[in-house]
Design an enzyme around this catalytic site. Structure first.
Site, short mmCIF file in Angstrom:
data_model
loop_
_atom_site.label_atom_id
_atom_site.label_comp_id
_atom_site.label_asym_id
_atom_site.label_seq_id
_atom_site.Cartn_x
_atom_site.Cartn_y
_atom_site.Cartn_z
N LYS A 66 57.19 35.12 42.71
CA LYS A 66 56.04 35.16 43.55
C LYS A 66 54.86 34.06 43.12
O LYS A 66 55.02 33.64 42.08
CB LYS A 66 55.58 36.58 43.40
CG LYS A 66 54.88 36.95 42.21
CD LYS A 66 54.90 38.42 42.35
CE LYS A 66 54.45 38.85 40.91
NZ LYS A 66 54.50 40.27 40.51
N TYR A 306 26.31 23.01 30.06
CA TYR A 306 25.29 23.72 30.79
C TYR A 306 24.95 24.83 29.78
O TYR A 306 25.92 25.48 29.06
CB TYR A 306 25.84 24.57 32.01
CG TYR A 306 26.06 23.68 33.16
CD1 TYR A 306 25.25 23.14 33.90
CD2 TYR A 306 27.36 23.46 33.51
CE1 TYR A 306 25.31 22.29 35.09
CE2 TYR A 306 27.63 22.52 34.68
CZ TYR A 306 26.50 22.09 35.50
OH TYR A 306 26.64 21.16 36.30
C1 LIG Z 1 55.46 40.74 39.55
C2 LIG Z 1 56.29 41.85 39.69
C3 LIG Z 1 57.20 41.86 38.57
C4 LIG Z 1 57.49 41.12 37.58
O1 LIG Z 1 56.62 41.51 36.65
P1 LIG Z 1 56.61 40.88 35.34
O2 LIG Z 1 55.87 41.44 34.38
O3 LIG Z 1 56.10 39.46 35.37
O4 LIG Z 1 57.98 40.97 34.59
C5 LIG Z 1 58.29 43.06 39.05
N1 LIG Z 1 58.36 43.63 40.07
C6 LIG Z 1 57.27 43.85 41.01
C7 LIG Z 1 57.12 44.57 42.03
C8 LIG Z 1 56.18 42.58 40.69
O5 LIG Z 1 54.96 42.78 41.58
#
Ligand SMILES: *Cc1c(COP(=O)(O)O)cnc(C)c1O
Length: 455
Positions: A66, A306
């Site tokens: 993702k 800044y």
């Molecule tokens: C992002 C996500 C994962 C993976 O999580 P990690 O901590 O990066 O392993 C697994 N399941 C779902 C539903 C997620 O949203």
């Protein structure tokens, strides 16, 4: 022999003269680059596949890709993780599921699961046509998916999401009877193919916190309760899945039929409290580097950037690194010093540069700006051999003390966040370049990628 400069600090193994040419072009296009080692992605996935099949069981692994593969690049990472033995790909947004399928990763090659959308507008019809698995977590989604499946004239592959204690997506135990009532006829008449039951863990990354370990146990008990209630209603999902990276690495009894590691694929543990990536046989895949846009001497007592939150404590040299918060460098990784007007001591984000005396760690000095930040070299650039155009490394695989190479975990500490946010925030204006693509992928896969991105 030419004097050693920071430019000599990055020594990439290009696959060919074309690869080297792509690198050269990227440096002209932008003064910073994200370089992703696809061999590391593949090897991390191999490792995860090994971990879950150690006891001779049969557990599949989903590469969670993702958010543009956590900022690493959706397609190259998806393909490298398949090369490492993943049989599933997971994305939050439907858009990315469609991108994977349209690029040519078809159903024979990998299952693809998507779980975030507005059910009233989601492109369910196309997702079903392209054999994408769908999460159902609301009655609204059940209705919309059923409608799309009827239009498609083929069953929708659904995974029932249950809320075991994360408090986010999924039917609660209280909502389950209504969900079952709605699902059962759709499964019975073939509108839905009930592929999975799934849930997500909230605190599996804190093995040393007994309360959190108990919370995870409670989530597992509830997960089993859901299974029983579904079974009592005649609904038996083919597979169940629960484990993220933390549970994949730390709780073998929670592997079920499929695990969903994300951050481990990129070479990081879920939380530094779990240990270092190398303890798990993982290697960070991403390097973020930039080329210095200016190097100059400044006097003691000069404010940098800044707000004068960083004031030089001696005559020194400073260099400008031409990336800023518009590139995804966290402003919270700014470096304050005690002499500054704010009297706050906060070490800025680290980076590695090469000097005539060997590798040196420098830190963001003053506020991170929109397109750049400053580093205090704590010495004379001339003596150190640091020059304009030198390549500096913000983070990389973390090749040990002697190498003085920060990791995304070090940036996370400086920015008061987690490694996940360090890489997912990197904007796409920073070119993504891929190392070892030719070693990891075959010709058909290579053809799916942007040729200029391959080193
Ligand atoms: C992002 C996500 C994962 C993976 O999580 P990690 O901590 O990066 O392993 C697994 N399941 C779902 C539903 C997620 O949203």
């Amino acid at each position: 022999m030419a004097p050693m400069t920071a430019t000599a600090s990055t020594d990439w193994s290009f696959s060919s003269p074309e690869g080297e040419e792509h690198y050269r072009k990227a440096l002209q296009a932008y003064p910073a680059q994200v370089i992703v080692d696809l061999a590391a992605i593949r090897d991390n996935m191999r490792r995860l596949v090994d971990v879950v099949n150690r006891e001779g069981g049969r557990t599949d692994v989903m590469g969670v890709v993702k958010a543009d593969a956590y900022g690493h690049g959706l397609l190259p990472v998806a393909l490298a993780s398949l090369a490492g033995g993943a049989t599933w790909l997971g994305v939050a947004q439907a858009r990315e599921a469609l991108l994977l399928r349209r690029a040519g990763i078809d159903a024979d090659r990998a299952h693809v699961l998507t779980w975030v959308n507005n059910p009233l507008q989601a492109p369910y019809r196309e997702l079903i046509d392209l054999d994408v698995d769908l999460s159902v977590a609301t009655l609204t989604a059940i209705d919309c998916i059923a409608q799309a499946a009827r239009e498609a004239g083929k069953p929708a592959r659904v995974h029932v999401k249950v809320d075991t204690g994360f408090g986010r997506n999924g039917f609660t135990l209280e909502q389950l009877p209504a969900a079952i009532e709605r699902l059962r006829p759709l499964v019975q008449d073939g509108t839905f193919e009930l592929v999975g039951q799934w849930s997500h863990l909230a605190v599996a990354d804190a093995p040393d916190n007994p309360d959190f370990v108990r919370q995870t146990d409670l989530q597992v008990e509830r997960f089993e309760r859901f299974t029983e209630e579904l079974a009592a209603a005649g609904l038996t999902p083919r597979i169940r899945h629960l484990a993220n990276t933390a549970a994949t690495l730390g709780r073998p009894e929670l592997h079920y039929d499929l695990v969903r590691p994300g951050v481990a694929l990129y070479g990081y543990e879920a939380d530094p409290a779990m240990g270092t990536p190398s303890q798990y046989g993982l290697r960070p895949a991403m390097t973020l580097q930039a080329q210095l846009s200016s190097v100059k001497d400044v006097r003691a007592g000069e404010g940098l950037s800044y707000g004068r939150v960083y004031v030089t404590d001696r005559d020194t040299s400073v260099a400008i690194v031409p990336v800023g918060y518009a590139d995804g460098i966290h402003r919270s990784a700014s470096g304050f010093d005690e002499a500054g007007a704010r009297h706050v001591d906060h070490a800025g984000g680290p980076l590695r540069l090469m000097t005539t005396q060997g590798p040196m760690l420098a830190r963001v000095s003053g506020r991170v700006c929109m397109d750049q930040f400053i580093i205090d070299l704590h010495g004379s650039a001339q003596d150190l051999g640091v020059r304009i155009g030198d390549t500096v490394e913000l983070f990389g695989p973390g090749r040990g003390e002697a190498f003085a190479e920060p990791t995304a975990d070090d940036w996370a500490r400086a920015a008061d966040t987690i490694s996940y946010e360090i890489f997912t925030c990197l904007r796409n204006r920073v070119p993504r370049l891929y190392l070892h693509a030719y070693d990891v992928l075959d010709g058909r896969d290579l053809a799916m990628l942007e040729p200029d991105s391959l080193l």
